[in-house]
Design a protein around this motif. Structure first.
Motif, PDB file in Angstrom:
ATOM      1  N   TYR A 242       0.807  -1.226   0.000  1.00 53.37           N
ATOM      2  CA  TYR A 242       0.000   0.000   0.000  1.00 53.37           C
ATOM      3  C   TYR A 242       0.839   1.275   0.000  1.00 53.37           C
ATOM      4  O   TYR A 242       0.388   2.323  -0.452  1.00 53.37           O
ATOM      5  N   LEU A 243       2.085   1.211   0.515  1.00 56.68           N
ATOM      6  CA  LEU A 243       2.920   2.409   0.561  1.00 56.68           C
ATOM      7  C   LEU A 243       3.366   2.872  -0.826  1.00 56.68           C
ATOM      8  O   LEU A 243       3.782   4.009  -0.988  1.00 56.68           O
ATOM      9  N   TRP A 244       3.262   2.010  -1.831  1.00 56.79           N
ATOM     10  CA  TRP A 244       3.654   2.388  -3.187  1.00 56.79           C
ATOM     11  C   TRP A 244       2.633   3.313  -3.841  1.00 56.79           C
ATOM     12  O   TRP A 244       2.949   3.973  -4.833  1.00 56.79           O
ATOM     13  N   PHE A 245       1.394   3.354  -3.343  1.00 55.98           N
ATOM     14  CA  PHE A 245       0.386   4.153  -4.046  1.00 55.98           C
ATOM     15  C   PHE A 245      -0.478   5.042  -3.155  1.00 55.98           C
ATOM     16  O   PHE A 245      -1.044   6.016  -3.632  1.00 55.98           O
ATOM     17  N   THR A 246      -0.603   4.768  -1.875  1.00 55.49           N
ATOM     18  CA  THR A 246      -1.549   5.546  -1.061  1.00 55.49           C
ATOM     19  C   THR A 246      -1.126   7.004  -0.887  1.00 55.49           C
ATOM     20  O   THR A 246      -1.976   7.899  -0.904  1.00 55.49           O
ATOM     21  N   GLY A 247       0.160   7.251  -0.720  1.00 50.01           N
ATOM     22  CA  GLY A 247       0.621   8.646  -0.593  1.00 50.01           C
ATOM     23  C   GLY A 247       0.292   9.445  -1.843  1.00 50.01           C
ATOM     24  O   GLY A 247      -0.201  10.575  -1.764  1.00 50.01           O
ATOM     25  N   GLY A 248       0.531   8.861  -3.004  1.00 43.86           N
ATOM     26  CA  GLY A 248       0.201   9.530  -4.259  1.00 43.86           C
ATOM     27  C   GLY A 248      -1.290   9.739  -4.417  1.00 43.86           C
ATOM     28  O   GLY A 248      -1.743  10.787  -4.891  1.00 43.86           O
ATOM     29  N   PHE A 249      -2.084   8.743  -3.995  1.00 38.53           N
ATOM     30  CA  PHE A 249      -3.536   8.856  -4.084  1.00 38.53           C
ATOM     31  C   PHE A 249      -4.047  10.027  -3.240  1.00 38.53           C
ATOM     32  O   PHE A 249      -4.795  10.880  -3.721  1.00 38.53           O
ATOM     33  N   PHE A 250      -3.603  10.090  -1.981  1.00 41.82           N
ATOM     34  CA  PHE A 250      -4.045  11.178  -1.117  1.00 41.82           C
ATOM     35  C   PHE A 250      -3.502  12.525  -1.593  1.00 41.82           C
ATOM     36  O   PHE A 250      -4.167  13.556  -1.457  1.00 41.82           O
ATOM     37  N   SER A 251      -2.314  12.513  -2.160  1.00 42.24           N
ATOM     38  CA  SER A 251      -1.736  13.741  -2.694  1.00 42.24           C
ATOM     39  C   SER A 251      -2.582  14.287  -3.844  1.00 42.24           C
ATOM     40  O   SER A 251      -2.905  15.474  -3.885  1.00 42.24           O
ATOM     41  N   VAL A 252      -2.963  13.418  -4.775  1.00 39.56           N
ATOM     42  CA  VAL A 252      -3.800  13.854  -5.907  1.00 39.56           C
ATOM     43  C   VAL A 252      -5.144  14.364  -5.401  1.00 39.56           C
ATOM     44  O   VAL A 252      -5.633  15.413  -5.849  1.00 39.56           O
ATOM     45  N   LEU A 253      -5.761  13.657  -4.463  1.00 42.61           N
ATOM     46  CA  LEU A 253      -7.042  14.117  -3.921  1.00 42.61           C
ATOM     47  C   LEU A 253      -6.894  15.479  -3.245  1.00 42.61           C
ATOM     48  O   LEU A 253      -7.673  16.404  -3.505  1.00 42.61           O
ATOM     49  N   GLY A 254      -5.906  15.604  -2.368  1.00 43.07           N
ATOM     50  CA  GLY A 254      -5.716  16.849  -1.629  1.00 43.07           C
ATOM     51  C   GLY A 254      -5.397  18.020  -2.545  1.00 43.07           C
ATOM     52  O   GLY A 254      -6.000  19.095  -2.441  1.00 43.07           O
ATOM     53  N   ILE A 255      -4.462  17.817  -3.460  1.00 40.21           N
ATOM     54  CA  ILE A 255      -4.068  18.899  -4.367  1.00 40.21           C
ATOM     55  C   ILE A 255      -5.212  19.268  -5.297  1.00 40.21           C
ATOM     56  O   ILE A 255      -5.468  20.456  -5.541  1.00 40.21           O
ATOM     57  N   SER A 256      -5.927  18.289  -5.814  1.00 37.61           N
ATOM     58  CA  SER A 256      -7.067  18.587  -6.690  1.00 37.61           C
ATOM     59  C   SER A 256      -8.142  19.369  -5.935  1.00 37.61           C
ATOM     60  O   SER A 256      -8.754  20.284  -6.492  1.00 37.61           O
ATOM     61  N   LEU A 257      -8.360  19.025  -4.672  1.00 36.11           N
ATOM     62  CA  LEU A 257      -9.317  19.784  -3.868  1.00 36.11           C
ATOM     63  C   LEU A 257      -8.849  21.218  -3.656  1.00 36.11           C
ATOM     64  O   LEU A 257      -9.653  22.153  -3.669  1.00 36.11           O
ATOM     65  N   TYR A 258      -7.547  21.408  -3.477  1.00 38.99           N
ATOM     66  CA  TYR A 258      -7.009  22.769  -3.383  1.00 38.99           C
ATOM     67  C   TYR A 258      -7.319  23.537  -4.666  1.00 38.99           C
ATOM     68  O   TYR A 258      -7.833  24.652  -4.628  1.00 38.99           O
ATOM     69  N   TYR A 259      -6.990  22.942  -5.809  1.00 37.62           N
ATOM     70  CA  TYR A 259      -7.173  23.642  -7.084  1.00 37.62           C
ATOM     71  C   TYR A 259      -8.641  23.910  -7.364  1.00 37.62           C
ATOM     72  O   TYR A 259      -8.987  24.894  -8.014  1.00 37.62           O
ATOM     73  N   TYR A 260      -9.512  23.054  -6.873  1.00 38.78           N
ATOM     74  CA  TYR A 260     -10.950  23.233  -7.075  1.00 38.78           C
ATOM     75  C   TYR A 260     -11.504  24.330  -6.164  1.00 38.78           C
ATOM     76  O   TYR A 260     -12.345  25.134  -6.574  1.00 38.78           O
ATOM     77  N   THR A 261     -11.038  24.370  -4.906  1.00 33.71           N
ATOM     78  CA  THR A 261     -11.645  25.282  -3.940  1.00 33.71           C
ATOM     79  C   THR A 261     -10.995  26.667  -3.884  1.00 33.71           C
ATOM     80  O   THR A 261     -11.666  27.637  -3.512  1.00 33.71           O
ATOM     81  N   ILE A 262      -9.722  26.798  -4.246  1.00 27.69           N
ATOM     82  CA  ILE A 262      -9.066  28.112  -4.182  1.00 27.69           C
ATOM     83  C   ILE A 262      -9.805  29.167  -5.004  1.00 27.69           C
ATOM     84  O   ILE A 262     -10.052  30.268  -4.507  1.00 27.69           O
ATOM     85  N   PRO A 263     -10.203  28.886  -6.270  1.00 29.38           N
ATOM     86  CA  PRO A 263     -10.896  29.947  -7.009  1.00 29.38           C
ATOM     87  C   PRO A 263     -12.277  30.274  -6.439  1.00 29.38           C
ATOM     88  O   PRO A 263     -12.806  31.356  -6.673  1.00 29.38           O
ATOM     89  N   LYS A 264     -12.853  29.368  -5.686  1.00 30.09           N
ATOM     90  CA  LYS A 264     -14.189  29.589  -5.133  1.00 30.09           C
ATOM     91  C   LYS A 264     -14.138  30.248  -3.749  1.00 30.09           C
ATOM     92  O   LYS A 264     -15.013  31.020  -3.388  1.00 30.09           O
ATOM     93  N   LEU A 265     -13.097  29.926  -2.974  1.00 30.23           N
ATOM     94  CA  LEU A 265     -12.981  30.434  -1.610  1.00 30.23           C
ATOM     95  C   LEU A 265     -11.954  31.554  -1.473  1.00 30.23           C
ATOM     96  O   LEU A 265     -12.044  32.359  -0.556  1.00 30.23           O
ATOM     97  N   GLY A 266     -10.941  31.558  -2.329  1.00 36.99           N
ATOM     98  CA  GLY A 266      -9.793  32.447  -2.184  1.00 36.99           C
ATOM     99  C   GLY A 266      -8.636  31.680  -1.567  1.00 36.99           C
ATOM    100  O   GLY A 266      -8.842  30.711  -0.834  1.00 36.99           O
ATOM    101  N   ILE A 267      -7.411  32.115  -1.860  1.00 35.55           N
ATOM    102  CA  ILE A 267      -6.240  31.345  -1.421  1.00 35.55           C
ATOM    103  C   ILE A 267      -6.049  31.411   0.097  1.00 35.55           C
ATOM    104  O   ILE A 267      -5.705  30.407   0.724  1.00 35.55           O
ATOM    105  N   SER A 268      -6.308  32.575   0.730  1.00 33.85           N
ATOM    106  CA  SER A 268      -6.085  32.637   2.183  1.00 33.85           C
ATOM    107  C   SER A 268      -7.100  31.774   2.925  1.00 33.85           C
ATOM    108  O   SER A 268      -6.754  31.115   3.912  1.00 33.85           O
ATOM    109  N   THR A 269      -8.341  31.758   2.454  1.00 26.85           N
ATOM    110  CA  THR A 269      -9.346  30.909   3.095  1.00 26.85           C
ATOM    111  C   THR A 269      -8.989  29.441   2.908  1.00 26.85           C
ATOM    112  O   THR A 269      -8.993  28.670   3.878  1.00 26.85           O
TER     113      THR A 269
END
Length: 150
Positions: free
Chosen positions: A73-100
């Motif tokens: 599981y260590l070969w893929f779980t970090g990358g999986f959570f990274s893609v989810l987290g980063i994609s959520l950042y890119y999705y929410t920053i334009p809607k909430l603002g970067i500081s929020t």
């Protein structure tokens, strides 16, 4: 030997870089009209840069035995959570603002880190929850509220 002070400075700089990449890649996601595609581009370029860094800092090739000892599981779980987290950042920053987004995101990271450290989750060193940490978390909650109350 690296002092704790130097490590704290490096951690701060790392945080600045993460906020910068969030802002830059959010713009890329807006222009591409797809935050997940922006994540793909970011991770591809990250792979290229990581490969360059590895080539310049490579000391030894792991043995087959060392590789076999790594849980699957260590070969893929970090990358999986990274893609989810980063994609959520890119999705929410334009809607909430970067500081929020960054303040709420850091709050989530801190809460998880304190709980995970307290219980030693993910094979992390044990860091018991103390009164000082509770005061720190409470202060951060107040800070997040102050940043986000319009």
């Amino acid at each position: 030997m690296t002092s704790k002070y130097n490590l704290l400075i490096l951690a701060f700089i790392g945080g600045v870089f993460l906020a910068m990449q969030g802002g830059l890649n959010t713009r890329l996601g807006i222009l591409l009209k797809n935050p997940v595609l922006a994540s793909l581009v970011a991770f591809f370029s990250s792979t290229v840069f990581a490969l360059i860094f590895v080539l310049f800092n490579f000391k030894a090739i792991p043995t087959i035995l060392q590789i076999r000892e790594i849980p699957f599981y260590l070969w893929f779980t970090g990358g999986f959570f990274s893609v989810l987290g980063i994609s959520l950042y890119y999705y929410t920053i334009p809607k909430l603002g970067i500081s929020t987004m960054i303040s709420i995101g850091l709050f989530g990271q801190l809460i998880f880190a304190v709980i995970a450290g307290n219980y030693g989750w993910l094979n992390l060193p044990l860091e018991p929850i103390t009164l000082k940490k509770i005061i720190g978390i409470s202060s951060m909650i107040i800070g997040v509220l102050l940043i986000n109350i319009k």
